[in-house]
Design an enzyme around this catalytic site. Structure first.
Site, short mmCIF file in Angstrom:
data_model
loop_
_atom_site.label_atom_id
_atom_site.label_comp_id
_atom_site.label_asym_id
_atom_site.label_seq_id
_atom_site.Cartn_x
_atom_site.Cartn_y
_atom_site.Cartn_z
N LEU A 123 11.10 1.42 7.15
CA LEU A 123 10.52 1.84 5.89
C LEU A 123 11.26 3.09 5.43
O LEU A 123 11.46 4.01 6.22
CB LEU A 123 9.03 2.16 6.06
N TYR A 129 0.83 -1.21 0.00
CA TYR A 129 0.00 0.00 0.00
C TYR A 129 0.86 1.25 0.00
O TYR A 129 2.08 1.19 0.20
CB TYR A 129 -0.95 -0.01 1.20
N LYS A 170 6.46 -1.93 2.15
CA LYS A 170 5.28 -1.30 2.74
C LYS A 170 4.09 -2.25 2.55
O LYS A 170 3.27 -2.09 1.65
CB LYS A 170 5.03 0.08 2.11
N GLU A 208 12.35 3.10 14.47
CA GLU A 208 11.45 4.06 13.82
C GLU A 208 10.15 4.04 14.59
O GLU A 208 9.98 3.27 15.53
CB GLU A 208 11.22 3.73 12.34
C1 PLP Z 1 6.58 2.03 9.68
C2 PLP Z 1 6.62 3.34 8.97
N1 PLP Z 1 7.77 4.02 8.92
C3 PLP Z 1 7.85 5.22 8.30
C4 PLP Z 1 6.74 5.80 7.72
C5 PLP Z 1 6.87 7.14 7.05
O1 PLP Z 1 6.85 7.01 5.66
P1 PLP Z 1 6.36 8.20 4.72
O2 PLP Z 1 7.17 9.40 5.08
O3 PLP Z 1 6.64 7.71 3.35
O4 PLP Z 1 4.90 8.39 4.99
C6 PLP Z 1 5.52 5.12 7.72
C7 PLP Z 1 4.35 5.71 7.08
O5 PLP Z 1 3.26 5.21 7.15
C8 PLP Z 1 5.46 3.85 8.36
O6 PLP Z 1 4.31 3.16 8.40
#
Ligand code: PLP
Length: 279
Positions: free
Chosen positions: A204, A33, A148, A180
């Site tokens: 991620l 997603y 993701k 994170e």
């Molecule tokens: C586990 C995780 N880390 C980091 C992020 C941040 O990613 P982004 O800046 O692309 O939204 C998300 C966003 O949903 C996430 O689910």
């Protein structure tokens, strides 16, 4: 919700959109997603989100169908009356549906492709002014957090624990390292440097993380991509998390202990200001 969603190549009224009961996204969390932020009707970093969707799909051996995502996002935003609003577009592709079996369904089984737009009012102003609280939580996720995937149970449980503790985010900890957030990337300001965990299978690769690292360099901060030890959180002058929906969110306490002066700090403020100029 009213309006239309995009489902398997068609625009369908929200209330009439149907996904089969044996969809593998539902049965196995077998899908990927993206969440894209829309600022005043315009998607932010859509190309980067689509590239990450492609990568996530490739890593789980899921072939994405050809979709004109720019056109889909535009129609959902405009058709949903969001042309001058802030919103999010959620995109999910699962490995389709078929009789429940762990292994992949027969070749040619079409994936399920969903996208929907929702108005998103943005970060509550009190978080902007006073910052947010976080808790630490063991990182119970698998070893491919760079994908993701919709398989988010450890993230969901950690976030719920945070919410029940009156906090905004759970910082996931593995082997003494603050990896994170449950739905965000985590940053510390240590010895004046902006520090965040390096890319790799444990995090991620956030789109916002990359934008913020670029802004930090532009603003002249020293940037370090290295593990942040939980034992170092107490000496951080600032902590913050980044994500598509949180943008740059100062964290002013962790497990009830104040961070720095217990208020949003100047580094996060300058990064947020620079970020908001881009959107
Ligand atoms: C586990 C995780 N880390 C980091 C992020 C941040 O990613 P982004 O800046 O692309 O939204 C998300 C966003 O949903 C996430 O689910």
């Amino acid at each position: 919700m009213s309006g239309e969603v995009f489902l398997n190549g068609q625009y369908v009224p929200y209330a009439e959109a149907r996904i089969p009961v044996e969809d593998r996204g539902f049965l196995f969390g077998d899908g990927v997603y993206e969440v894209v932020k829309i600022y005043r009707g315009r998607p932010f970093r859509l190309r980067e989100h689509l590239a990450r969707l492609q990568r996530s799909a490739r890593e789980i051996l899921l072939e994405l169908p050809d979709v004109d995502w720019e056109g889909v996002v535009d129609r959902l935003v405009r058709g949903g009356g969001l042309a001058d609003r802030d919103a999010t577009v959620y995109i999910e592709v699962s490995r389709g549906s078929g009789p429940r079996a762990h292994h992949f369904p027969p070749a040619g089984t079409p994936p399920t492709v969903l996208a929907l737009a929702r108005e998103f009012p943005g970060v509550p102003p009190e978080y902007r002014e006073r910052g947010a609280a976080a808790i630490t939580h063991p990182d119970l996720r698998w070893a491919r957090c760079d994908i993701k995937s919709v398989n988010l149970l450890p993230n969901v449980l950690a976030k719920e624990k945070a919410v029940r503790a009156g906090a905004y985010e759970a910082i996931l900890v593995r082997d003494g390292v603050a990896i994170e957030g449950s739905s965000s990337n985590f940053f510390a300001v240590l010895d004046g440097a902006v520090v965040t965990h390096p890319e790799g299978p444990h995090i991620l690769s956030g789109i916002t993380r990359a934008v913020v690292l670029g802004l930090a360099r532009d603003l002249g901060y020293r940037v370090v991509e290295a593990p942040i030890r939980v034992s170092d959180l107490g000496r951080a002058s600032e902590l913050f998390v980044t994500s598509t929906t949180a943008e740059v969110m100062p964290i002013v306490s962790v497990d009830g202990n104040p961070v720095g002066a217990g208020r949003p700090g100047p580094v996060a403020a300058s990064l947020l200001e620079a970020f908001m100029r881009l959107v």
